[in-house]
Design a protein around this motif. Structure first.
Motif, PDB file in Angstrom:
ATOM      1  N   GLY A   3       0.803  -1.222   0.000  1.00  0.00           N
ATOM      2  CA  GLY A   3       0.000   0.000   0.000  1.00  0.00           C
ATOM      3  C   GLY A   3       0.838   1.276   0.000  1.00  0.00           C
ATOM      4  N   ARG A  49       1.851   1.814  -3.626  1.00  0.00           N
ATOM      5  CA  ARG A  49       0.636   2.157  -4.372  1.00  0.00           C
ATOM      6  C   ARG A  49       0.254   3.624  -4.126  1.00  0.00           C
ATOM      7  N   ARG A  71       0.786 -11.571  -3.921  1.00  0.00           N
ATOM      8  CA  ARG A  71      -0.051 -10.522  -3.302  1.00  0.00           C
ATOM      9  C   ARG A  71      -1.441 -10.482  -3.908  1.00  0.00           C
ATOM     10  N   ASP A  72      -2.298  -9.667  -3.300  1.00  0.00           N
ATOM     11  CA  ASP A  72      -3.707  -9.710  -3.705  1.00  0.00           C
ATOM     12  C   ASP A  72      -3.980  -9.130  -5.095  1.00  0.00           C
ATOM     13  N   ASN A 123      -1.189  -3.550  -5.635  1.00  0.00           N
ATOM     14  CA  ASN A 123      -0.469  -3.730  -4.371  1.00  0.00           C
ATOM     15  C   ASN A 123       0.805  -4.555  -4.553  1.00  0.00           C
ATOM     16  N   ASP A 146      -7.391 -17.650  -1.795  1.00  0.00           N
ATOM     17  CA  ASP A 146      -7.759 -16.835  -0.646  1.00  0.00           C
ATOM     18  C   ASP A 146      -8.989 -15.974  -0.961  1.00  0.00           C
ATOM     19  N   ARG A 206      -9.833 -12.119  -0.453  1.00  0.00           N
ATOM     20  CA  ARG A 206      -9.422 -11.085  -1.412  1.00  0.00           C
ATOM     21  C   ARG A 206     -10.620 -10.473  -2.124  1.00  0.00           C
ATOM     22  N   ARG A 263     -11.540  -7.609  -0.199  1.00  0.00           N
ATOM     23  CA  ARG A 263     -10.512  -6.577  -0.361  1.00  0.00           C
ATOM     24  C   ARG A 263     -10.677  -5.843  -1.688  1.00  0.00           C
ATOM     25  N   ARG A 276     -13.351  -3.353  -1.343  1.00  0.00           N
ATOM     26  CA  ARG A 276     -12.938  -2.231  -0.489  1.00  0.00           C
ATOM     27  C   ARG A 276     -12.055  -1.249  -1.262  1.00  0.00           C
ATOM     28  N   ARG A 309     -13.089   2.528  -2.233  1.00  0.00           N
ATOM     29  CA  ARG A 309     -12.345   3.594  -1.562  1.00  0.00           C
ATOM     30  C   ARG A 309     -11.654   4.496  -2.569  1.00  0.00           C
TER      31      ARG A 309
HETATM   32  P1  ATP Z   1      -4.711  -0.085   3.601  1.00  0.00           P
HETATM   33  O1  ATP Z   1      -4.492   1.273   3.020  1.00  0.00           O
HETATM   34  O2  ATP Z   1      -6.142  -0.447   3.711  1.00  0.00           O
HETATM   35  O3  ATP Z   1      -3.925  -0.371   4.833  1.00  0.00           O
HETATM   36  P2  ATP Z   1      -2.925  -1.963   2.397  1.00  0.00           P
HETATM   37  O4  ATP Z   1      -2.687  -2.269   0.967  1.00  0.00           O
HETATM   38  O5  ATP Z   1      -1.798  -1.426   3.191  1.00  0.00           O
HETATM   39  O6  ATP Z   1      -4.177  -1.016   2.429  1.00  0.00           O
HETATM   40  P3  ATP Z   1      -3.084  -4.192   4.232  1.00  0.00           P
HETATM   41  O7  ATP Z   1      -4.277  -4.990   4.575  1.00  0.00           O
HETATM   42  O8  ATP Z   1      -2.386  -3.426   5.287  1.00  0.00           O
HETATM   43  O9  ATP Z   1      -3.540  -3.249   3.048  1.00  0.00           O
HETATM   44  O10 ATP Z   1      -2.047  -5.166   3.528  1.00  0.00           O
HETATM   45  C1  ATP Z   1      -0.715  -4.798   3.223  1.00  0.00           C
HETATM   46  C2  ATP Z   1      -0.255  -5.488   1.947  1.00  0.00           C
HETATM   47  O11 ATP Z   1      -0.261  -6.915   2.140  1.00  0.00           O
HETATM   48  C3  ATP Z   1      -1.178  -5.231   0.753  1.00  0.00           C
HETATM   49  O12 ATP Z   1      -0.770  -4.092   0.039  1.00  0.00           O
HETATM   50  C4  ATP Z   1      -1.052  -6.489  -0.050  1.00  0.00           C
HETATM   51  O13 ATP Z   1       0.052  -6.409  -0.920  1.00  0.00           O
HETATM   52  C5  ATP Z   1      -0.750  -7.565   0.974  1.00  0.00           C
HETATM   53  N1  ATP Z   1      -1.955  -8.352   1.347  1.00  0.00           N
HETATM   54  C6  ATP Z   1      -2.828  -8.100   2.346  1.00  0.00           C
HETATM   55  N2  ATP Z   1      -3.799  -9.021   2.402  1.00  0.00           N
HETATM   56  C7  ATP Z   1      -3.549  -9.893   1.415  1.00  0.00           C
HETATM   57  C8  ATP Z   1      -4.192 -11.100   0.951  1.00  0.00           C
HETATM   58  N3  ATP Z   1      -5.319 -11.554   1.512  1.00  0.00           N
HETATM   59  N4  ATP Z   1      -3.627 -11.747  -0.087  1.00  0.00           N
HETATM   60  C9  ATP Z   1      -2.498 -11.276  -0.659  1.00  0.00           C
HETATM   61  N5  ATP Z   1      -1.861 -10.175  -0.296  1.00  0.00           N
HETATM   62  C10 ATP Z   1      -2.361  -9.470   0.738  1.00  0.00           C
END
Ligand code: ATP
Length: 433
Positions: A42, A45, A129-130, A134, A174, A177, A180, A183, A187
């Motif tokens: 994130g 990103r 990753r998701d 990201n 998973d 996702r 996610r 979301r 957002r």
């Molecule tokens: P936010 O701004 O909501 O915190 P974020 O991208 O930082 O968004 P997090 O949930 O903190 O979201 O997750 C951090 C990172 O971990 C994500 O950017 C993603 O690359 C990875 N990630 C999180 N959850 C998953 C998942 N279920 N499967 C794969 N990768 C994931």
């Protein structure tokens, strides 16, 4: 190979000096430890979107635990390691937190006499990753500081504002996702890619979720309900047929849509007035979503999603109380402020806002808002010492007098110390001398 582009200029534009210095230090420590450090997820990103994001996730090609310890020492921070997962958290003296993880490793066995080679582990890490948005990293080591690592042409998706998975089995691997994806889409005002949306629909059709319940889903639901305005995401979940995984009978009917909107307004009102009163928005929305379900179905929901006991008890208690109070208020509102006060006084802030979201009548909302802004703070000016001075004998009578006094105050029968004294003398006789 990754597309290289240096982001140092962008970093200077978006981030402040301290963060950039910190990132440089992270790279120097990696160099000293003989490993590679990357900022990922994130943070990257949001940087590319010119948004400052202070959630710093770092991936290490090498031994993340040894790295974290060294970093902790250098910055005077506290280090907590989770050996089992190869992860660590470094908390700096100013409270800033850095999450550190070991990149996934994969060894490729070549046939015959060729040696085993280690696949660039940051690549594999990003591939797991998701979503593409990201799945980029920034190299932090000094000689390549600021280089964007983008193996899968993720920058394009970010530019096109698309949410895309990295491989076809992503949702099978998973299913959380899917939550996610919704979301991020809502957002950031992005769009879930066509192929990705098709895979979500397939996953829903295959009822993948029936096998995947539990706390990870619940945590993603909390994240959705904690977004500034989660209502569009809730509608999107409904459109994709996902609400029935929360509960088989859950649908966005006009009644629920109204309750959600009223809930949003109640929360906005509360946020404006009581910035420092903690109120867990996600609980208020969850109560609203579940408002048409009987309590026993909420219990079933909590079991399926392994909701922690404290939340379970809270949800059950507030739901019962609010349902009871809403029924009373719909039938006949208490006529006096003190009647209203006693009806509401045991509700939590979340319960009060849930109640506001449920009741349509202007008079009901007005009474609850008066309770929140005025009545619940009200206290008589007279206290136990004053009663002793007036000659009343200590005992349970004090409680009774003070309660009556509070009611009188709420109902405007008394308004200052003098009128309180007169009120007490009028209603409670002094013991014989
Ligand atoms: P936010 O701004 O909501 O915190 P974020 O991208 O930082 O968004 P997090 O949930 O903190 O979201 O997750 C951090 C990172 O971990 C994500 O950017 C993603 O690359 C990875 N990630 C999180 N959850 C998953 C998942 N279920 N499967 C794969 N990768 C994931």
């Amino acid at each position: 190979t990754a597309r290289n582009r240096n982001l140092s200029g962008l970093m200077a534009e978006v981030l402040n000096r301290e963060i950039i210095c910190l990132l440089q230090t992270l790279g120097e420590v990696a160099q000293e430890t003989g490993c590679h450090a990357y900022a990922v997820g994130g943070f990257v990103r949001d940087l590319l979107l010119h948004i400052k994001n202070l959630d710093l996730d770092v991936v290490i090609e090498g031994d993340a635990l040894a790295y974290a310890k060294k970093l902790g020492k250098k910055l005077g921070g506290k280090v907590r390691t989770h050996e089992k997962f190869g992860t660590a958290v470094v908390k700096l003296p100013d409270g800033f937190k850095i999450d550190i993880a070991t990149a996934r490793l994969e060894y490729y066995e070549y046939p015959a006499a060729m040696p085993t080679v280690e696949l660039s582990s940051i690549k594999l890490d990003l591939y797991r990753r998701d979503f593409t948005i990201n799945a980029m990293a920034i190299h932090l080591n000094p000689d390549t500081f600021g280089t964007l690592v983008d193996f899968f042409n993720c920058q394009n998706d970010l530019k096109d504002r698309q949410i895309r998975i990295l491989h076809n089995l992503s949702f099978v691997e998973d299913p959380t996702r899917i939550f996610r994806a919704i979301r991020f889409e809502q957002r950031m005002g992005f769009k879930i890619g066509r192929h990705t949306e098709k895979l979500i629909k397939n996953a829903v059709k295959m009822e993948l979720f029936d096998r995947f319940f539990g706390h990870r889903f619940f945590n993603e639901l909390i994240s959705i309900l904690s977004e500034e305005n989660p209502i569009p995401a809730i509608h999107r979940m409904a459109d994709l047929g996902l609400l029935r995984f929360l509960h088989p009978t859950l649908r966005i009917e006009p009644k629920l849509a109204t309750i959600l909107e009223e809930t949003r307004q109640a929360l906005a009102w509360h946020r404006l007035l009581y910035l420092d009163e903690p109120c867990r928005q996600w609980l208020v929305y969850l109560l609203a979503l579940m408002s048409s379900l009987p309590v026993r179905e909420v219990v079933v929901f909590c079991e399926r999603f392994e909701v922690p006991l404290r939340h379970r008890q809270f949800l059950g208690r507030e739901k019962l109380a609010v349902t009871r109070i809403a029924a009373i208020m719909k039938r006949a509102m208490p006529e006096t402020p003190s009647g209203m006060y006693h009806l509401l006084k045991d509700l939590s802030p979340e319960g009060l806002l849930h109640l506001m979201g449920l009741l349509k009548k202007k008079g009901c909302k007005k009474a609850i808002s008066l309770y929140v802004t005025d009545w619940r703070q009200l206290k008589p000016e007279t206290d136990g010492n004053d009663l002793a001075e007036m000659g009343y004998r200590t005992g349970p009578l004090y409680g009774t007098i003070l309660r009556c006094l509070l009611d009188a105050r709420l109902d405007g029968l008394v308004h200052d110390r003098a009128s309180e004294t007169a009120f007490i003398k009028e209603h409670f006789s002094l013991p014989d001398q």
